[in-house]
Design an enzyme around this catalytic site. Sequence first.
Site, PDB file in Angstrom:
ATOM      1  N   CYS A 185     -15.113  61.407  14.153  1.00 20.05           N
ATOM      2  CA  CYS A 185     -15.610  60.812  12.917  1.00 20.05           C
ATOM      3  C   CYS A 185     -16.288  59.829  13.639  1.00 20.05           C
ATOM      4  CB  CYS A 185     -14.681  60.255  11.724  1.00 20.05           C
ATOM      5  SG  CYS A 185     -15.472  59.269  10.674  1.00 20.05           S
TER       6      CYS A 185
ATOM      7  N   CYS B 168     -16.541  56.038  11.074  1.00 18.83           N
ATOM      8  CA  CYS B 168     -15.240  55.723  10.917  1.00 18.83           C
ATOM      9  C   CYS B 168     -14.266  55.793  11.639  1.00 18.83           C
ATOM     10  CB  CYS B 168     -15.164  55.281   9.305  1.00 18.83           C
ATOM     11  SG  CYS B 168     -15.232  56.719   8.315  1.00 18.83           S
ATOM     12  N   SER B 169     -13.368  56.600  10.962  1.00 13.18           N
ATOM     13  CA  SER B 169     -12.395  57.299  11.894  1.00 13.18           C
ATOM     14  C   SER B 169     -11.806  58.275  11.212  1.00 13.18           C
ATOM     15  CB  SER B 169     -11.445  56.262  12.563  1.00 13.18           C
ATOM     16  OG  SER B 169     -12.090  55.646  13.359  1.00 13.18           O
ATOM     17  N   CYS B 170     -12.410  58.860  10.238  1.00  8.66           N
ATOM     18  CA  CYS B 170     -11.679  59.967   9.485  1.00  8.66           C
ATOM     19  C   CYS B 170     -10.663  60.993  10.281  1.00  8.66           C
ATOM     20  CB  CYS B 170     -12.842  60.935   8.585  1.00  8.66           C
ATOM     21  SG  CYS B 170     -13.879  59.687   7.330  1.00  8.66           S
TER      22      CYS B 170
END
Lengths: 190, 225
Positions: free
Chosen positions: A98, A101-103
């Site tokens: 991601c 963000c950091s999904c």
Amino acid sequence: MSEHSPQAIRAEALESLLIEQGLLSESAVDETIALFNDRVGPLNGARVVAKAWCDPAFKAALLEDGTAAIEPFDFQGGEVQKLVVVENTPEVHNAVVCTLCSCYPWALLGLPPTWYKDPAYRSRIVREPRKVLTEFGLDVPAGKEVRVWDSSAEVRYLVLPERPAGTEDLDEEALAALVPREAMIGVAVL
Amino acid sequence: MDSMHDLGGRQGFGPVEREEDEPIFHGRWEACVFTIANHMIGKGVIRNVDQFRHAIERTDPVAYLTHGYYGRWLGGVENLLTEAGVVDAEGMAEAVEARGGDRRDPVAARPSSQPDQVPPAEVRGAGRQVEEAPRFSVGQPVRTAATSVSGHTRLPGYARGRTGTIVRLQGGWVYPDSNAHGRGEQPQQLYCVRFEGEELWGAEAEPGQSVHLDLFESYLTAATS
């Protein structure tokens, strides 16, 4: 960052203000730690992978509609409103990121490792995936396609690794124990 | 928003550093930030996840890179709790000092003096039925919007103004670009779009490379090839 870093102090200062206002309970943080220690982690994803390796009908359903296929597992942990499972084959290797963000599919893999959230992986895996995978010790053969899945909306991705040779006699539980988190993100193979 | 969070394709960050036997949380404070964010979303103090993601994007860009993942989250949470009037700068500074901290330490949060007015979410989750039929179909070439926006968006900079192919219809979803700012959910179709490496990175692309992104209908126009 240590327990006494400015961020750590600030976080616990904020916690104390929210507890004072009745917006957070004293035990909330311990409950989070217990949930992710005990019930939510990469073994959930590994059980899905092992079942797909053993049960062709489940595998077909999983690739067709991941969300519906994992419903019977009743995983907790959130962040998987829609699941798409992408299959590694002799022709295609898949990896997930991601960049914005950091999904990450928490309910299937737990919380992501730091490297997944850091700028190096997020910036580079879309631009030079083979080179990044080499740093993980994975040399994708020339001629094999590398597909990177950048989770830019609420869809979450899980890589279905290829089943390793010589595991024909293992049952689902034993197979699940073989599947590392990294293989389900797509930075490792078995 | 063209801030530090939009990392795809940026150069110079060096090798991916992995931590041996990494714990789930590095110290209680990381779990603390995670818990605060989730509880504040659950209680509706933070209205929706799009507003929260944008609040992280609005943190100090230097802190974004140096405070770590939970440091960024802390900045995002503090932005929204300050804007909602739940905490204020002086109250935070006093609470920090009470725990032996220094009020002059760098703070990631950059709360706005004129924050978006975001209403509480009425429905959990982001999947929605969309009445209008999808404008694009599997196999169709599409081109992405070429320009940036100053608010929240889920079209990464590296994929702006590029041509790809629809590979999957992902159904109807809340539109983050609108929902993050309190301009309504405006649900729309989402598409998985495949981009070839050469389209994104030109001659430097690695052979046999593709990137797939889930993109909202508003980002896309029909392309010829």
